[in-house]
Design an enzyme around this catalytic site. Sequence first.
Site, short mmCIF file in Angstrom:
data_model
loop_
_atom_site.label_atom_id
_atom_site.label_comp_id
_atom_site.label_asym_id
_atom_site.label_seq_id
_atom_site.Cartn_x
_atom_site.Cartn_y
_atom_site.Cartn_z
N SER A 28 71.19 -19.17 91.11
CA SER A 28 69.09 -19.57 90.39
C SER A 28 68.83 -18.26 91.04
CB SER A 28 69.44 -20.81 90.84
OG SER A 28 70.16 -21.15 89.25
N ARG A 33 40.33 -12.71 41.35
CA ARG A 33 40.27 -14.53 41.58
C ARG A 33 41.11 -14.61 43.22
NH1 ARG A 33 41.97 -14.93 35.67
NH2 ARG A 33 42.82 -13.12 36.07
N ASN A 59 63.73 -5.13 84.27
CA ASN A 59 64.07 -3.55 83.50
C ASN A 59 62.81 -2.62 83.31
OD1 ASN A 59 62.64 -5.69 81.54
ND2 ASN A 59 64.01 -4.14 79.91
N GLY A 117 52.65 -7.41 36.67
CA GLY A 117 52.35 -7.79 37.86
C GLY A 117 52.45 -8.49 38.42
N ASP A 118 51.84 -9.75 37.71
CA ASP A 118 51.77 -10.84 38.36
C ASP A 118 52.65 -11.85 37.71
OD1 ASP A 118 50.07 -11.53 35.84
OD2 ASP A 118 48.57 -11.30 37.13
#
Length: 465
Positions: free
Chosen positions: A409, A17, A390, A108-109
């Site tokens: 700047s 589902r 870099n 498990g759900d």
Amino acid sequence: MGHGPAAVVLCAGKGTRMKSEQAKVLHPLLGRPLCAWPIAAAAEAGARPVVAVLGHQADDVRAAIKTQFASLEPRFAVQAQPLGTADAVRAAAAELRDASGSVLLLYGDTPLLTPATLRRLLDAQGSGRGPLALVSCVAVDPYGYGRLVREGGRVVRVVEERDASEAERRIVEVNAGVYAVDADFLWKALASLKPSNAQGEYYLTDVVALAAAQGEVAVVAADFEETAGVNDRVDLAACARELRRRINQAHMRAGVTLEDPDSTTIEGPVELAADVVLEAFVTLRGRTRVAEGARIGQGSVLSDVELGAQTEVRPYCVMEQSRVGARCVLGPFARLRPGSELAEGVHLGNFVETKKARIGKGSKANHLSYLGDAVLGAGVNVGAGTIICNYDGVAKHLTEVGDGVFIGSDTQLLAPVKVGEGAFIAAGTTVTEDVPADALALSRTPQVVKPGWARKRRERLKGKP
Ligand code: UD1
Ligand code: MG
């Protein structure tokens, strides 16, 4: 054998589902796979060993569970074919040969179950007059759940949606899908089941009728906020909402302000000190730790980040695997990539990106910069638009900038390069060689000024027919 009862968590189904390539139990729910939640609840309730039954995408599910529960040492069993929930429990028998007493069975759900409810369930089974106890819930919309059928007030069996009569479908008392069962009874009961139902499956719920024949089935009632199961993505979202609510409430009660808890997501082992403030739409993940009095601005996302006391993260910052000292001011729109380490009082402003950058006390980069693979000293001023280059196309290189350096700047620093303490880099410079301490570095073409040139040009262009 361990101390507590053993637990079996069923994780073998496909989860049709969900309409997904991925097994249902692997779908992420607040930073963990869905099945990690019931496993954690069982472990916290004291269950040892915890056996996960695998089937669909078994290798992936096993790997995910091992990553989540390294210290728990979970065991695994494989259900070869998805023949139903009873068949899945049967697959775990070999792993539990030595178990006696109670066994906890979980799906498990069902991620919302709390350890407290599991302990109540174990108590009910231990002190009851039958071999089985289960958790029930009164559902507003019972569609899809197994219904508890009672006769003379006692539970006599569970009937699944698809096998239920009209009248049975109107029952609102549903089976949460978690049981505490006497081990000896369980293995005998499982051996006798038949797949005679609408789905042709071995139903674990059929064990309830067998238990009712031997003694009273103990029923532990819980809220829907604890028992909801995830069968589709609507359920998954509803469970996420509930888990978020619980986690957020715990943080608020511990002294954290959440300005809009409905929009706040905190997942993983996040630690928040008292007087931390989270604005709306903040997401915190992983090993994030925030010290007292820090504020995290709207829309920020932090994964594995340490923030020092009183630090202010302004809106829309994205930060990962980084350490930030006390009294820093970051953002809006700052981006800290892995390995960023900021000392106390650092300011990083809008559109500043750092990566593997160590930045010393009180240094500032307030506008539009990239600082990657760099070590900056204390009191450095990084001007707007400064880029540390870099990467040379093959490898990354380091840039080192000493204390008190002023970077004008629109500077580029071509790594590897070193700038000594107190040096001054003029605006617009491309730094390709090391700069000694206290020196000026400047690389610009000299400025040319032609008086009246602009006015003449304007007149010439306007004068055109
Ligand atoms: C099941 C219960 C139902 C209960 C509901 C609660 C049965 C027959 N029905 O229905 O009474 O109200 O849970 O949420 O038990 N699984 C396997 N192997 C299989 C089939 C399923 O491991 O062969 C696992 C799935 O991965 C899942 C769990 O068992 O984690 C439950 O399976 P699911 O198909 O979701 O059962 P429900 O229809 O929800
Ligand atoms: Mg289910």
